[in-house]
Design a protein around this motif. Sequence first.
Motif, PDB file in Angstrom:
ATOM      1  N   GLY A  56       0.818  -1.203   0.000  1.00 24.48           N
ATOM      2  CA  GLY A  56       0.000   0.000   0.000  1.00 24.48           C
ATOM      3  C   GLY A  56       0.854   1.255   0.000  1.00 24.48           C
ATOM      4  O   GLY A  56       0.557   2.231  -0.705  1.00 24.48           O
ATOM      5  N   ALA A  57       1.922   1.237   0.788  1.00 22.23           N
ATOM      6  CA  ALA A  57       2.826   2.392   0.830  1.00 22.23           C
ATOM      7  C   ALA A  57       3.494   2.600  -0.524  1.00 22.23           C
ATOM      8  O   ALA A  57       3.616   3.731  -0.996  1.00 22.23           O
ATOM      9  CB  ALA A  57       3.877   2.191   1.920  1.00 22.23           C
ATOM     10  N   ARG A  58       3.898   1.503  -1.167  1.00 23.27           N
ATOM     11  CA  ARG A  58       4.535   1.591  -2.483  1.00 23.27           C
ATOM     12  C   ARG A  58       3.560   2.198  -3.501  1.00 23.27           C
ATOM     13  O   ARG A  58       3.932   3.059  -4.292  1.00 23.27           O
ATOM     14  CB  ARG A  58       4.981   0.206  -2.940  1.00 23.27           C
ATOM     15  N   GLU A  59       2.310   1.769  -3.459  1.00 25.37           N
ATOM     16  CA  GLU A  59       1.301   2.306  -4.374  1.00 25.37           C
ATOM     17  C   GLU A  59       1.064   3.794  -4.129  1.00 25.37           C
ATOM     18  O   GLU A  59       0.947   4.567  -5.073  1.00 25.37           O
ATOM     19  CB  GLU A  59      -0.016   1.545  -4.213  1.00 25.37           C
ATOM     20  N   ARG A  60       0.999   4.188  -2.860  1.00 29.75           N
ATOM     21  CA  ARG A  60       0.782   5.596  -2.533  1.00 29.75           C
ATOM     22  C   ARG A  60       1.958   6.451  -2.996  1.00 29.75           C
ATOM     23  O   ARG A  60       1.766   7.557  -3.503  1.00 29.75           O
ATOM     24  CB  ARG A  60       0.560   5.760  -1.037  1.00 29.75           C
ATOM     25  N   LEU A  61       3.180   5.954  -2.805  1.00 37.95           N
ATOM     26  CA  LEU A  61       4.355   6.698  -3.257  1.00 37.95           C
ATOM     27  C   LEU A  61       4.380   6.831  -4.771  1.00 37.95           C
ATOM     28  O   LEU A  61       4.706   7.883  -5.313  1.00 37.95           O
ATOM     29  CB  LEU A  61       5.635   6.035  -2.759  1.00 37.95           C
ATOM     30  N   ALA A  62       4.029   5.749  -5.446  1.00 41.78           N
ATOM     31  CA  ALA A  62       3.995   5.788  -6.908  1.00 41.78           C
ATOM     32  C   ALA A  62       2.946   6.779  -7.390  1.00 41.78           C
ATOM     33  O   ALA A  62       3.183   7.546  -8.329  1.00 41.78           O
ATOM     34  CB  ALA A  62       3.720   4.393  -7.466  1.00 41.78           C
ATOM     35  N   ALA A  63       1.781   6.782  -6.730  1.00 42.95           N
ATOM     36  CA  ALA A  63       0.728   7.715  -7.128  1.00 42.95           C
ATOM     37  C   ALA A  63       1.148   9.155  -6.862  1.00 42.95           C
ATOM     38  O   ALA A  63       0.893  10.050  -7.678  1.00 42.95           O
ATOM     39  CB  ALA A  63      -0.561   7.386  -6.367  1.00 42.95           C
TER      40      ALA A  63
END
Length: 71
Positions: A56-63
């Motif tokens: 989830g953190a990786r997705e948020r950072l990518a977004a």
Amino acid sequence: MTEKPETPALGYEQARDELVAVVQQLETGGVGLEESIALWERGEHLATICQTWLDGARERLAAASGTDHED
């Protein structure tokens, strides 16, 4: 539309700390087979929770950075 995984009830740090304790207990030994299996299963569950938080953190950072990082 992609479904987001449900946020785990345990926070990342709490799950990680409990996972560390489980691993230490398994490494130390001195518990019976049934307890070892229960500890292993709990550890697997905690590892999944940690991975969910990290994903989830990786997705948020990518977004936030405007990149689409799929590994």
